[in-house]
Design a protein around this motif. Structure first.
Motif, short mmCIF file in Angstrom:
data_model
loop_
_atom_site.label_atom_id
_atom_site.label_comp_id
_atom_site.label_asym_id
_atom_site.label_seq_id
_atom_site.Cartn_x
_atom_site.Cartn_y
_atom_site.Cartn_z
N TRP A 84 0.74 -1.36 0.00
CA TRP A 84 -0.12 -0.05 -0.09
C TRP A 84 0.95 1.19 0.01
CZ3 TRP A 84 0.00 4.16 3.60
CH2 TRP A 84 0.64 3.67 4.58
N SER A 85 2.05 1.09 0.50
CA SER A 85 2.84 2.42 0.93
C SER A 85 3.96 2.79 -0.45
CB SER A 85 3.80 2.21 2.24
OG SER A 85 4.37 1.27 2.25
N HIS A 253 -5.51 4.75 0.59
CA HIS A 253 -4.18 5.27 1.28
C HIS A 253 -4.46 6.01 2.28
CE1 HIS A 253 -3.19 4.10 -3.24
NE2 HIS A 253 -2.06 3.45 -2.56
N ASP A 256 -5.16 4.54 5.51
CA ASP A 256 -4.04 3.58 6.17
C ASP A 256 -3.06 4.53 6.88
OD1 ASP A 256 -4.98 1.32 5.47
OD2 ASP A 256 -2.93 0.59 4.37
N SER A 399 0.11 -1.20 -5.85
CA SER A 399 -0.16 -0.06 -4.96
C SER A 399 -0.99 1.10 -5.38
CB SER A 399 1.23 0.55 -4.57
OG SER A 399 0.96 1.67 -3.43
N PHE A 402 -4.45 -0.21 -4.70
CA PHE A 402 -4.68 -0.69 -3.39
C PHE A 402 -6.17 -0.34 -3.18
CE2 PHE A 402 -4.65 0.33 1.06
CZ PHE A 402 -4.28 -0.99 1.58
#
Length: 404
Positions: A84-85, A253, A256, A399, A402
């Motif tokens: 994700w990052s 994102h 999170d 990503s 995501f």
């Protein structure tokens, strides 16, 4: 959404990540802030050098911690293999561009050691309490300088290595570069834990060398990581609003990042309360004398404001999923956290020089604005040279897609 990224989405291709075009006006604004900070420091240094260097230390540690947080985020990302990052990792890498500047500015801080640290005074270190104040010679200018140079050099070298692999991968798409960063990440985490603890002791705890706290390194890490996440969140949102990360970063994102901020707001409060409670309960003279002025004078109100900014507001706001996915909500909470981090360092540093009275004026604010300008100049310069997202990473497309 930018035109290129809109076309990429329409064609089913991955969105474009390009260097950030930085307007001249933004660069000029940061340049003005640098001039304000330098002028404020130089004027105050002529009249009250102790206050000038205390303000310098405040700004220096604040932005040094943000830069180191960028390196830590990058290493942690590689070590856990996060997907994700990936799209926001380049923003964290941009924070590390301040580290070489911090290494140079350390030599300015060295000039202020006689004004900041009582253990550097020969009249103090040759008295009856000299062993307690100098910690058996541990607190001495040569040893202090050596430890800090090791810390700053190590952080700079590791950040350079991670960034070099990341930017090369944009051109080569070579997955071996990700593996190389993965292999370097665990040693960095171990070195980081040790050196950050020592640097926190040296820069902050040794301002009052008769006081000590074995949890202080963890306390500083909690503030570093919480504020680093907040700064990263603000930068990502602003870049998306400018179109640089449009179609690349999504509300998932954001969610999170919001979860990380609330988690480490709780962690910071846990460590802060643990340190406070143990000192208060034990009531030992060498510990309680540090806490008394920060609790029973005007500094106590500063401490309450600190808890509100670093725990109360983030915790209550980020409990709600809508806030974690809202740009406005995240910008507000992250800004409060960054203000709280500044208040935290202010509360740690300034009572060492003014224990009875809260001191806050243009000196502290102006010098910090100068550091803000310098940090912003470094970050924008980095993002202007490199794509704002590491599109060569093998996990980049995953990503982008995501969904939590």
């Amino acid at each position: 959404m930018s035109a290129s990224n809109a076309m990429a989405h329409a064609a089913g291709a991955k969105p474009v990540a390009a260097p950030l075009p930085v307007p001249v006006g933004i660069r000029a604004m940061f340049g003005i802030l640098i001039a304000i900070g330098a002028g404020t420091f130089l004027i105050e240094a002529n009249g009250d050098p102790t206050r000038a260097y205390a303000a310098f230390l405040l700004g220096y540690v604040y932005f040094l911690f943000l830069a180191v947080a960028g390196t830590f985020f990058t290493a942690l990302h590689h070590m856990v293999g996060a997907t994700w990052s990936v799209v926001i990792r380049r923003v964290a890498e941009s924070f590390t561009s301040f580290l070489p500047v911090a290494l140079l500015l350390f030599f300015v801080l060295l000039l202020g050691v006689p004004h900041l640290y009582v253990w550097s005074s020969p009249s103090v270190t040759h008295g009856a309490e000299s062993a307690h104040i100098s910690k058996g010679g541990y607190l001495s200018l040569p040893f202090f300088t050596l430890r800090m140079l090791i810390f700053l050099t190590a952080m700079t070298v590791f950040s350079w290595y991670f960034v070099r692999n990341s930017t090369r991968q944009d051109e080569t798409k070579d997955p071996a570069l990700s593996r190389a960063s993965l292999h370097a990440a665990p040693p960095f985490i171990l070195i980081f834990a040790l050196l950050l603890t020592l640097a926190s002791f040296d820069l902050l705890m040794s301002l009052e060398p008769l006081w000590y706290s074995t949890i202080f390194g963890v306390y500083c890490f909690a503030g570093l990581w919480q504020s680093g996440l907040a700064a990263l969140t603000i930068a990502v949102i602003l870049l998306r609003r400018k179109g640089a990360l449009e179609g690349i970063v999504s509300r998932f994102h954001y969610h999170d990042l919001g979860k990380y901020m609330i988690a480490f707001s709780i962690f910071w409060m846990y460590i802060a309360f643990s340190q406070f409670m143990l000192i208060w309960y034990a009531n030992l003279p060498e510990e309680i004398e540090w806490l008394i002025p920060r609790t029973y004078t005007g500094w106590g109100k500063v401490g309450i404001l600190l808890m509100v900014c670093k725990f109360g507001i983030p915790f209550l706001a980020l409990l709600h999923q809508r806030v974690k996915e809202s740009e406005t909500g995240l910008l507000t909470v992250a800004s409060v956290i960054l203000l709280g981090q500044w208040i935290d360092l202010y509360w740690l540093i300034l009572p060492a020089f003014s224990p009875e009275r809260v001191v806050l004026g243009w000196t502290e604010i102006g010098v910090s604005l100068g550091f803000l300008g310098l940090f912003g100049w470094c970050v924008l310069g980095f993002l202007g040279r490199h794509p704002v997202a590491p599109h060569g990473d093998p996990a980049y497309e995953s990503s982008v897609r995501f969904h939590g």
